[in-house]
Design a protein around this motif. Structure first.
Motif, PDB file in Angstrom:
ATOM      1  N   GLY B 101       0.131  -1.210  -0.318  1.00 40.14           N
ATOM      2  CA  GLY B 101      -0.226  -0.127  -0.187  1.00 40.14           C
ATOM      3  C   GLY B 101       1.135   1.330  -0.364  1.00 40.14           C
ATOM      4  O   GLY B 101       0.881   1.811  -0.967  1.00 40.14           O
ATOM      5  N   LEU B 102       1.812   1.453   0.814  1.00 37.94           N
ATOM      6  CA  LEU B 102       3.012   2.320   1.574  1.00 37.94           C
ATOM      7  C   LEU B 102       3.692   2.859  -0.638  1.00 37.94           C
ATOM      8  O   LEU B 102       3.945   3.917  -1.295  1.00 37.94           O
ATOM      9  N   SER B 103       3.949   1.838  -0.936  1.00 39.47           N
ATOM     10  CA  SER B 103       4.434   1.634  -2.415  1.00 39.47           C
ATOM     11  C   SER B 103       3.558   2.297  -2.944  1.00 39.47           C
ATOM     12  O   SER B 103       4.438   3.135  -4.043  1.00 39.47           O
ATOM     13  N   ALA B 104       2.831   2.590  -3.158  1.00 34.95           N
ATOM     14  CA  ALA B 104       1.737   2.786  -4.419  1.00 34.95           C
ATOM     15  C   ALA B 104       1.736   4.132  -4.217  1.00 34.95           C
ATOM     16  O   ALA B 104       1.367   4.827  -5.086  1.00 34.95           O
ATOM     17  N   LEU B 105       1.570   4.454  -2.111  1.00 37.13           N
ATOM     18  CA  LEU B 105       1.305   6.175  -2.293  1.00 37.13           C
ATOM     19  C   LEU B 105       2.632   7.001  -2.449  1.00 37.13           C
ATOM     20  O   LEU B 105       2.227   7.253  -3.267  1.00 37.13           O
ATOM     21  N   ILE B 106       3.866   6.260  -2.313  1.00 40.60           N
ATOM     22  CA  ILE B 106       4.975   7.328  -2.690  1.00 40.60           C
ATOM     23  C   ILE B 106       5.041   7.398  -4.398  1.00 40.60           C
ATOM     24  O   ILE B 106       5.147   7.719  -4.532  1.00 40.60           O
ATOM     25  N   GLY B 188      15.455  -3.353  -5.669  1.00 45.22           N
ATOM     26  CA  GLY B 188      15.740  -2.130  -6.339  1.00 45.22           C
ATOM     27  C   GLY B 188      16.035  -2.505  -7.759  1.00 45.22           C
ATOM     28  O   GLY B 188      16.686  -1.724  -8.649  1.00 45.22           O
ATOM     29  N   TYR B 189      16.820  -4.306  -7.594  1.00 42.94           N
ATOM     30  CA  TYR B 189      17.317  -4.252  -8.662  1.00 42.94           C
ATOM     31  C   TYR B 189      16.051  -4.118  -9.802  1.00 42.94           C
ATOM     32  O   TYR B 189      17.136  -4.141 -10.708  1.00 42.94           O
ATOM     33  N   LEU B 190      14.818  -4.904  -9.860  1.00 46.12           N
ATOM     34  CA  LEU B 190      13.998  -4.556 -10.020  1.00 46.12           C
ATOM     35  C   LEU B 190      13.755  -3.485 -11.286  1.00 46.12           C
ATOM     36  O   LEU B 190      13.143  -3.321 -12.210  1.00 46.12           O
ATOM     37  N   SER B 191      13.786  -2.331 -10.179  1.00 51.04           N
ATOM     38  CA  SER B 191      13.426  -0.816 -10.396  1.00 51.04           C
ATOM     39  C   SER B 191      14.514  -0.538 -11.060  1.00 51.04           C
ATOM     40  O   SER B 191      13.873   0.396 -11.587  1.00 51.04           O
ATOM     41  N   LEU B 192      15.470  -0.474 -10.626  1.00 47.47           N
ATOM     42  CA  LEU B 192      16.933  -0.265 -11.247  1.00 47.47           C
ATOM     43  C   LEU B 192      17.652  -0.558 -12.058  1.00 47.47           C
ATOM     44  O   LEU B 192      18.174   0.364 -13.008  1.00 47.47           O
ATOM     45  N   ALA B 193      17.609  -2.346 -11.991  1.00 41.89           N
ATOM     46  CA  ALA B 193      18.216  -1.932 -13.150  1.00 41.89           C
ATOM     47  C   ALA B 193      17.046  -3.782 -14.361  1.00 41.89           C
ATOM     48  O   ALA B 193      18.460  -3.545 -15.628  1.00 41.89           O
ATOM     49  N   GLN B 194      16.140  -4.006 -13.583  1.00 41.15           N
ATOM     50  CA  GLN B 194      15.968  -4.941 -14.213  1.00 41.15           C
ATOM     51  C   GLN B 194      15.023  -4.192 -15.328  1.00 41.15           C
ATOM     52  O   GLN B 194      15.168  -4.672 -16.576  1.00 41.15           O
ATOM     53  N   THR B 195      14.002  -3.436 -15.207  1.00 41.55           N
ATOM     54  CA  THR B 195      13.529  -3.179 -16.135  1.00 41.55           C
ATOM     55  C   THR B 195      13.734  -1.549 -17.000  1.00 41.55           C
ATOM     56  O   THR B 195      13.099  -1.661 -18.096  1.00 41.55           O
ATOM     57  N   PRO B 196      14.364  -0.740 -16.633  1.00 44.51           N
ATOM     58  CA  PRO B 196      14.085   0.286 -15.266  1.00 44.51           C
ATOM     59  C   PRO B 196      12.778   1.134 -15.023  1.00 44.51           C
ATOM     60  O   PRO B 196      12.317   1.925 -16.045  1.00 44.51           O
ATOM     61  N   GLN B 197      12.165   0.692 -14.329  1.00 47.67           N
ATOM     62  CA  GLN B 197      10.267   1.271 -14.187  1.00 47.67           C
ATOM     63  C   GLN B 197       9.757   1.708 -13.094  1.00 47.67           C
ATOM     64  O   GLN B 197       9.964   0.426 -12.595  1.00 47.67           O
ATOM     65  N   TRP B 198       8.910   2.319 -12.596  1.00 50.87           N
ATOM     66  CA  TRP B 198       8.289   1.960 -11.721  1.00 50.87           C
ATOM     67  C   TRP B 198       6.773   1.080 -11.502  1.00 50.87           C
ATOM     68  O   TRP B 198       6.264   1.974 -12.810  1.00 50.87           O
ATOM     69  N   ASN B 201       2.563  -2.847  -7.859  1.00 53.40           N
ATOM     70  CA  ASN B 201       2.870  -4.069  -6.989  1.00 53.40           C
ATOM     71  C   ASN B 201       3.904  -4.836  -8.197  1.00 53.40           C
ATOM     72  O   ASN B 201       3.861  -5.930  -8.289  1.00 53.40           O
ATOM     73  N   MET B 202       5.226  -4.205  -8.146  1.00 53.64           N
ATOM     74  CA  MET B 202       5.822  -4.600  -9.672  1.00 53.64           C
ATOM     75  C   MET B 202       6.886  -5.632  -8.764  1.00 53.64           C
ATOM     76  O   MET B 202       7.530  -6.708  -9.807  1.00 53.64           O
ATOM     77  N   THR B 203       6.880  -6.339  -7.819  1.00 57.70           N
ATOM     78  CA  THR B 203       6.927  -7.636  -6.942  1.00 57.70           C
ATOM     79  C   THR B 203       6.746  -8.598  -7.265  1.00 57.70           C
ATOM     80  O   THR B 203       7.442  -9.507  -7.182  1.00 57.70           O
ATOM     81  N   ALA B 204       5.828  -8.688  -7.796  1.00 61.29           N
ATOM     82  CA  ALA B 204       4.720  -9.675  -7.909  1.00 61.29           C
ATOM     83  C   ALA B 204       4.527 -10.775  -7.733  1.00 61.29           C
ATOM     84  O   ALA B 204       5.162 -12.177  -8.185  1.00 61.29           O
ATOM     85  N   GLY B 205       4.737 -10.763  -6.357  1.00 56.71           N
ATOM     86  CA  GLY B 205       4.876 -12.246  -5.117  1.00 56.71           C
ATOM     87  C   GLY B 205       6.772 -12.883  -5.529  1.00 56.71           C
ATOM     88  O   GLY B 205       6.622 -13.976  -5.135  1.00 56.71           O
ATOM     89  N   ARG B 206       7.721 -12.162  -5.609  1.00 59.44           N
ATOM     90  CA  ARG B 206       9.210 -12.444  -5.679  1.00 59.44           C
ATOM     91  C   ARG B 206       9.418 -12.457  -4.324  1.00 59.44           C
ATOM     92  O   ARG B 206      10.150 -13.691  -3.653  1.00 59.44           O
ATOM     93  N   GLY B 207       9.286 -11.856  -3.754  1.00 64.21           N
ATOM     94  CA  GLY B 207       9.265 -11.922  -1.606  1.00 64.21           C
ATOM     95  C   GLY B 207       9.056 -13.332  -1.528  1.00 64.21           C
ATOM     96  O   GLY B 207       9.553 -14.464  -0.229  1.00 64.21           O
ATOM     97  N   TRP B 208       7.482 -13.744  -1.784  1.00 72.08           N
ATOM     98  CA  TRP B 208       7.247 -15.080  -1.089  1.00 72.08           C
ATOM     99  C   TRP B 208       8.261 -16.330  -1.808  1.00 72.08           C
ATOM    100  O   TRP B 208       8.150 -17.100  -1.064  1.00 72.08           O
ATOM    101  N   ILE B 209       8.280 -15.937  -3.095  1.00 73.80           N
ATOM    102  CA  ILE B 209       9.607 -17.297  -3.584  1.00 73.80           C
ATOM    103  C   ILE B 209      10.145 -17.164  -2.670  1.00 73.80           C
ATOM    104  O   ILE B 209      10.592 -18.174  -2.947  1.00 73.80           O
ATOM    105  N   ALA B 210      10.848 -16.004  -2.180  1.00 76.22           N
ATOM    106  CA  ALA B 210      12.225 -15.954  -1.535  1.00 76.22           C
ATOM    107  C   ALA B 210      12.560 -16.465  -0.215  1.00 76.22           C
ATOM    108  O   ALA B 210      13.525 -17.277  -0.033  1.00 76.22           O
ATOM    109  N   LEU B 211      10.963 -16.459   0.370  1.00 79.05           N
ATOM    110  CA  LEU B 211      10.890 -17.483   1.345  1.00 79.05           C
ATOM    111  C   LEU B 211      10.555 -18.439   0.891  1.00 79.05           C
ATOM    112  O   LEU B 211      11.906 -19.283   2.021  1.00 79.05           O
TER     113      LEU B 211
END
Lengths: 505, 291
Positions: B101-106, B188-198, B201-211
């Protein structure tokens, strides 16, 4: 000689309980000093204060004649106090060397340390493999790691809390040699035990605590075990009567090549053979962690056996049946861990009664609805019959002291008069008087025609109540032979694995 | 050959954020703390990193900001669970929801903005190189240093560790902060190196995969490297296969990485010995010093 450590009028109050009440004692350099007392007499409290883990409410300690405050375990270690705990303070996931490294200040170098550990442990006759994971070690080996960890810090006072309760007689002898050598080198040893015979062999001074007070200070070499027991308990302990039973009934419990799978760090049972007849008590001796709990689980049905006929109860194969089905066959089970296994800590005793008896007591649970008044009645009977001391009528299991809860969990099954009873460590942590009550009840149950299996690490208890004894080591069960054919030496060798069948690992 | 290289580099790109985030969480869990907020910390890292790079025009400032953003979120988690003793599972979930939520706001005004991406050589950038170094560093730290040993000890038995005089809470705070920094960097890798754009919800569940990868790796850094790349490879291949037009439903293809994760986790749980040897015994338990 100067006193190394002196406790002066130590008082420790927990709430309303005076756990230590005006305790004074002194330990000299090079002396092996016994601290005796029943469970709850205040031994552990006193020792924890010496080790800096607790602070006295009043009174003080003196070290080499100077008054000191021991503020923390690290302060105690700096002073030269080393402690080997009864429940080890080792990290299971780490290796022996890593565990030791964590306790030692200075440069961190596991390799050099491993070499020191190897040398020192061999030197003192306590071989330790520095690279072994603690989880893989037997309880006796873990104790060696703890002792070696203390020795590397050059202690002036070494405290051991019931060290031999986890050892075979031979391992204990080896430990005594080490302790005597340490004493000869000038290290003082404070030795907590309730095994009076070994205290008489090993110690040159003893302080006896009862209800938090010092009731005697003596030279144990000049006492008898009976006189020491009288000092500890305050009265004579009633002896357990076990008449030899010549009229054995039919085989009620039989194990035919019972095996279980090794899972994680569990010990696998290998081809266990045993027949227990109605009317007899068979005791299973062994050092902790040699498959006792796996053996218990296989008997109770918590883990399934390899074949249905590996476990026979009254002639019926039930190796695949769960614990409720086995209870319905007239069997009863008391596991070792009383809080969390034998009883739910947050449940009242009446509810805990329902948990093991709902299937076997007519009317206790009708169509799934509990008859609470009946549960209260049964719990009340158990409480009265086994003298369970409690604060309120139907207390939660966790509010009872360990010994009283043990009396309840054993009594709950005994009161059913089961045809087959399997009990793991029946008197662990129970005071001498109550232990005698429980042991007598086990014998009486057997004499009334039931088959009783007692798994215990307490050899005194085993020789007191068993008709036949089998020894378990690394998951292998020896033949059950009559008590009078076993000597302490023979049983010690068996506990160390003399009966084991060689097998491809 | 060129096409093969292009696929290889996309695989590396897909695996790197998983690897970095999971390495951080591995250290956190080794200390006995279960922070389920990886997804939330990642997305905050992605947005703060992108924002900082946009404002300053410097992607390296963006990287630092991403680490800082993730760390800030993890310290909030640490304060709630370690100091206030809130339930770790519930708090972790809350951190994830808060982060999204917060990231969408920022990031409201950052959507569609352009930044200078993190420079790369033939598709290989500094963060990819760093992720490999990090595997070695974490492994060395956990198994070869006193502090690493203390972290493992605290995760294995916090009461004993406390009795030995270690600061259980202090060590856990440090590990949680490290984990947050890693998650932020991964975002930051996603938004600065991979795509790079904002993108919201661009992480799209990668955090859960990492877990899941941390469990998959049985808390061992080297195995994490393998797990992250296995997962990255499967997700890219599933994507590539879609373009072949074999008639396999695209939903099925895009769910393969997750199916593989589930299967792998089930297989791992069969090896009880490996699990008992490496699972931090105090995982998820709050620590209160008695005395």
């Amino acid at each position: 000689m100067v006193d190394l450590l002196a406790a002066k009028n130590i008082v420790k109050i927990f709430g309303t309980l005076r756990a230590n009440d005006d305790v004074s004692l002194s330990v000299k350099q090079g002396e092996i000093h016994a601290l005796l007392g029943e469970n709850g007499a205040g031994k552990s409290t006193l020792v924890k204060m010496i080790y800096g883990a607790l602070q006295p409410s009043s009174g003080h300690f003196e070290w080499l004649g100077k008054q000191i405050a021991i503020e923390s375990p690290s302060a105690a270690r700096a002073l030269g106090v080393g402690m080997v705990f009864q429940h080890f303070s080792l990290f299971e996931a780490l290796t022996a060397a890593e565990n030791i490294a964590l306790a030692l200040p200075g440069k961190f170098d596991v390799n050099t340390l491993s070499e020191r550990v190897r040398k020192l442990s061999a030197d003192y006759g306590l071989p330790v493999d520095p690279a072994a994971s603690i989880a893989d070690l037997s309880v006796g080996q873990r104790q060696r790691v703890e002792i070696v960890r203390c020795l590397l810090q050059n202690p002036k006072l070494l405290i051991l809390d019931e060290p031999t309760s986890v050892l075979t007689p031979q391992e204990a002898d080896q430990l005594f040699i080490t302790l005597r050598r340490l004493a000869a080198e000038g290290c003082a040893v404070l030795y907590i035990s309730h095994r009076l015979e070994e205290v008489r062999q090993l110690c040159s001074a003893a302080t006896v605590l009862r209800h938090g007070k010092v009731v005697a200070a003596c030279d144990p070499r000049k006492e008898t075990p009976a006189s020491l027991a009288r000092m500890m308990v305050g009265t004579d302990v009633e002896a357990v009567h076990a008449t030899i039973n010549h009229h054995l009934g039919p085989v009620r419990l039989a194990l035919n090549a019972l095996s279980t799978k090794a899972d994680g760090f569990a010990v696998a049972m290998k081809n266990a053979m045993l027949e227990v007849r109605g009317g007899e008590v068979v005791a299973i001796a062994g050092v902790a962690g040699n498959g006792q709990s796996e053996f218990f689980d296989a008997l109770s049905g918590e883990t399934a056996a390899n074949r249905a006929d590996a476990v026979m109860m009254d002639g019926v194969p039930c190796g695949f049946e769960n614990i409720t089905r086995r209870r319905k066959r007239g069997a009863a089970f008391v596991p070792e861990e009383r809080l969390g296994h034998a009883a739910v800590p947050a449940f009242a005793l009446s509810n805990n009664t329902v948990l093991t008896r709902h299937a076997v007591d007519e009317g206790l649970a009708k169509r799934g609805v509990i008859n609470l008044s009946m549960a209260m009645r049964i719990a009340g009977k158990v409480i009265a019959a086994y003298d369970v001391r409690k604060g309120k009528p139907d207390p939660e299991a966790r509010s009872l002291s360990g010994g009283n809860l043990q009396k309840f969990t054993v009594g709950r099954e005994l009161e059913r008069r089961p045809g087959i009873l399997v009990v793991n460590q029946p008197t662990w942590g129970v005071d001498a008087g109550a232990a005698a009550t429980i042991r007598q009840a086990l014998i009486d149950l057997a004499r009334s025609g039931s088959a009783v299996v007692v798994i215990s690490q307490d050899l005194d208890e085993i020789f007191e109540i068993a008709d036949r004894i089998a020894v378990i080591s690394r998951g292998q069960l020896s033949r059950a032979e009559p008590k009078n054919t076993w000597t302490l030496e023979k049983i010690g060798l068996a506990m160390a694995g003399a009966h084991e069948v060689a097998h491809a690992a | 050959m060129e096409q093969f290289y292009a696929i290889a580099i996309t695989i590396v790109g897909a695996s790197t954020p998983l690897l970095i985030a999971a390495l951080g969480e591995l250290v956190v869990e080794r200390s006995g703390v279960l922070n389920l907020g990886v997804e939330g910390m990642m997305i905050i890292g992605a947005v703060t990193g992108f924002g900082a790079a946009y404002v300053t025009g410097n992607p390296y400032v963006g990287i630092l900001a991403a680490i800082f953003g993730g760390m800030l979120m993890s310290l909030l988690f640490g304060f709630l669970t370690l100091t206030l003793l809130a339930n770790q599972v519930a708090t972790g979930l809350a951190i994830t929801l808060l982060g999204i939520g917060l990231s969408a706001l920022i990031g409201e005004n950052l959507v569609g903005k352009q930044i200078t991406r993190v420079p790369n050589f033939q598709g290989v950038d500094i963060l990819i190189v760093f992720s490999f170094i990090l595997v070695g560093l974490v492994s060395w730290f956990l198994f070869r240093t006193r502090y690493g040993l203390m972290v493992r000890a605290v995760g294995d038995n916090h009461s004993s560790a406390h009795a030995m005089g270690f600061s259980v809470i202090g060590l856990r705070y440090a590990c949680v902060a490290f984990g947050g920094g890693c998650a932020g960097l991964a975002g930051g890798y996603l938004s600065l190196a991979q795509t790079p754009q904002w993108v919201e919800n661009m992480t799209a569940g990668r955090g859960w995969i990492a877990l899941a990868l941390v469990v998959f790796a049985t808390w061992l850094p080297q195995r994490l490297l393998f797990g992250a790349y296995l997962f990255g490879t499967i997700s890219i291949l599933a994507f590539t296969v879609q373009t072949f037009g074999w008639g396999i439903p695209s939903q099925l293809l895009s769910s393969t990485p997750y199916l593989v994760t589930v299967v792998a986790l089930v297989l791992i749980s069969r090896n009880k010995r490996l699990l008992t040897a490496n699972t931090p015994a105090c995982l998820g338990q709050a620590f209160v010093a008695d005395r």
